[in-house]
Design a protein around this motif. Structure first.
Motif, short mmCIF file in Angstrom:
data_model
loop_
_atom_site.label_atom_id
_atom_site.label_comp_id
_atom_site.label_asym_id
_atom_site.label_seq_id
_atom_site.Cartn_x
_atom_site.Cartn_y
_atom_site.Cartn_z
N GLN A 147 10.32 4.06 -10.36
CA GLN A 147 11.14 3.41 -9.34
C GLN A 147 10.28 2.72 -8.29
O GLN A 147 10.61 1.65 -7.81
CB GLN A 147 12.08 4.42 -8.70
N TYR A 148 9.16 3.34 -7.92
CA TYR A 148 8.25 2.71 -6.98
C TYR A 148 7.64 1.45 -7.60
O TYR A 148 7.46 0.45 -6.93
CB TYR A 148 7.14 3.67 -6.56
N THR A 149 7.37 1.52 -8.89
CA THR A 149 6.77 0.38 -9.59
C THR A 149 7.72 -0.81 -9.62
O THR A 149 7.29 -1.94 -9.39
CB THR A 149 6.39 0.80 -11.03
N VAL A 150 9.00 -0.58 -9.87
CA VAL A 150 9.94 -1.71 -9.92
C VAL A 150 10.16 -2.29 -8.53
O VAL A 150 10.33 -3.51 -8.39
CB VAL A 150 11.28 -1.35 -10.61
N LEU A 151 10.12 -1.45 -7.50
CA LEU A 151 10.22 -1.97 -6.13
C LEU A 151 8.99 -2.79 -5.77
O LEU A 151 9.10 -3.84 -5.13
CB LEU A 151 10.41 -0.83 -5.13
N LYS A 152 7.85 -2.31 -6.19
CA LYS A 152 6.60 -3.04 -5.94
C LYS A 152 6.60 -4.38 -6.68
O LYS A 152 6.19 -5.40 -6.12
CB LYS A 152 5.42 -2.18 -6.38
N TYR A 153 7.09 -4.40 -7.90
CA TYR A 153 7.19 -5.64 -8.67
C TYR A 153 8.11 -6.63 -7.95
O TYR A 153 7.78 -7.82 -7.82
CB TYR A 153 7.71 -5.36 -10.07
N ALA A 154 9.26 -6.15 -7.47
CA ALA A 154 10.21 -7.01 -6.76
C ALA A 154 9.56 -7.57 -5.50
O ALA A 154 9.72 -8.76 -5.18
CB ALA A 154 11.47 -6.24 -6.41
N LEU A 155 8.82 -6.75 -4.79
CA LEU A 155 8.14 -7.21 -3.57
C LEU A 155 7.09 -8.26 -3.90
O LEU A 155 6.97 -9.27 -3.21
CB LEU A 155 7.52 -6.02 -2.84
N LYS A 156 6.34 -8.04 -4.97
CA LYS A 156 5.32 -9.02 -5.36
C LYS A 156 5.96 -10.36 -5.73
O LYS A 156 5.44 -11.43 -5.41
CB LYS A 156 4.47 -8.50 -6.51
N LYS A 157 7.10 -10.33 -6.39
CA LYS A 157 7.82 -11.57 -6.72
C LYS A 157 8.28 -12.27 -5.45
O LYS A 157 8.21 -13.49 -5.34
CB LYS A 157 9.02 -11.29 -7.64
N TYR A 158 8.75 -11.49 -4.48
CA TYR A 158 9.20 -12.10 -3.22
C TYR A 158 8.01 -12.71 -2.48
O TYR A 158 8.11 -13.79 -1.89
CB TYR A 158 9.95 -11.09 -2.35
N ILE A 159 6.88 -12.04 -2.52
CA ILE A 159 5.66 -12.59 -1.90
C ILE A 159 5.26 -13.89 -2.60
O ILE A 159 4.90 -14.87 -1.93
CB ILE A 159 4.51 -11.55 -1.93
N ASP A 160 5.34 -13.91 -3.92
CA ASP A 160 5.04 -15.15 -4.66
C ASP A 160 5.96 -16.29 -4.21
O ASP A 160 5.51 -17.41 -4.02
CB ASP A 160 5.23 -14.94 -6.17
N PHE A 161 7.23 -15.97 -4.02
CA PHE A 161 8.19 -16.95 -3.53
C PHE A 161 7.79 -17.47 -2.16
O PHE A 161 7.73 -18.68 -1.93
CB PHE A 161 9.60 -16.34 -3.50
N LYS A 205 0.83 -1.20 0.00
CA LYS A 205 0.00 0.00 0.00
C LYS A 205 0.87 1.26 0.00
O LYS A 205 0.60 2.22 -0.71
CB LYS A 205 -0.93 0.00 1.21
N TYR A 206 1.93 1.23 0.80
CA TYR A 206 2.86 2.36 0.87
C TYR A 206 3.51 2.62 -0.49
O TYR A 206 3.58 3.76 -0.96
CB TYR A 206 3.91 2.07 1.94
N LEU A 207 3.95 1.56 -1.17
CA LEU A 207 4.57 1.71 -2.49
C LEU A 207 3.54 2.18 -3.52
O LEU A 207 3.85 2.99 -4.40
CB LEU A 207 5.21 0.41 -2.93
N SER A 208 2.33 1.68 -3.43
CA SER A 208 1.27 2.06 -4.37
C SER A 208 0.87 3.53 -4.22
O SER A 208 0.43 4.16 -5.16
CB SER A 208 0.04 1.19 -4.17
#
Length: 94
Positions: A76-90, A53-56
């Protein structure tokens, strides 16, 4: 962060070595800049929904002790959010 397991998961998911390194680096940046001791604890707390939510929200109104101030555009916020979503998927896959 479960870095070694995450790298292995990314490799097995077909990500290049460069992309693997970028994604790991971005998660580390979030941990460091926001003084999050461990992203895994953040996941256990609320599945990282507060952080997403903070990144969004363009990193306004920080719920953390520090803010994430990034120069440049919202990309830059979008790429950080993408990385976080990938880590959540993991994390959800283990």
């Amino acid at each position: 962060m479960k870095e070694l397991e995450y790298r292995k998961w990314l490799k097995n998911s077909g990500y290049s070595k460069k992309m693997e390194s970028d994604l790991v680096s971005r998660i580390k940046r979030l941990e460091t800049r926001l003084s999050i001791y461990d992203i895994d604890e953040e996941y256990q707390h609320d599945k990282c929904s507060r952080l997403l939510k903070y990144l969004s929200n363009g990193c306004k109104d920080s719920p953390y002790s520090k803010t994430l101030e990034l120069p440049g555009t919202s990309k830059q916020y979008t790429v950080l959010k993408y990385a976080l979503k990938k880590y959540i998927d993991f994390l959800e896959s283990i």
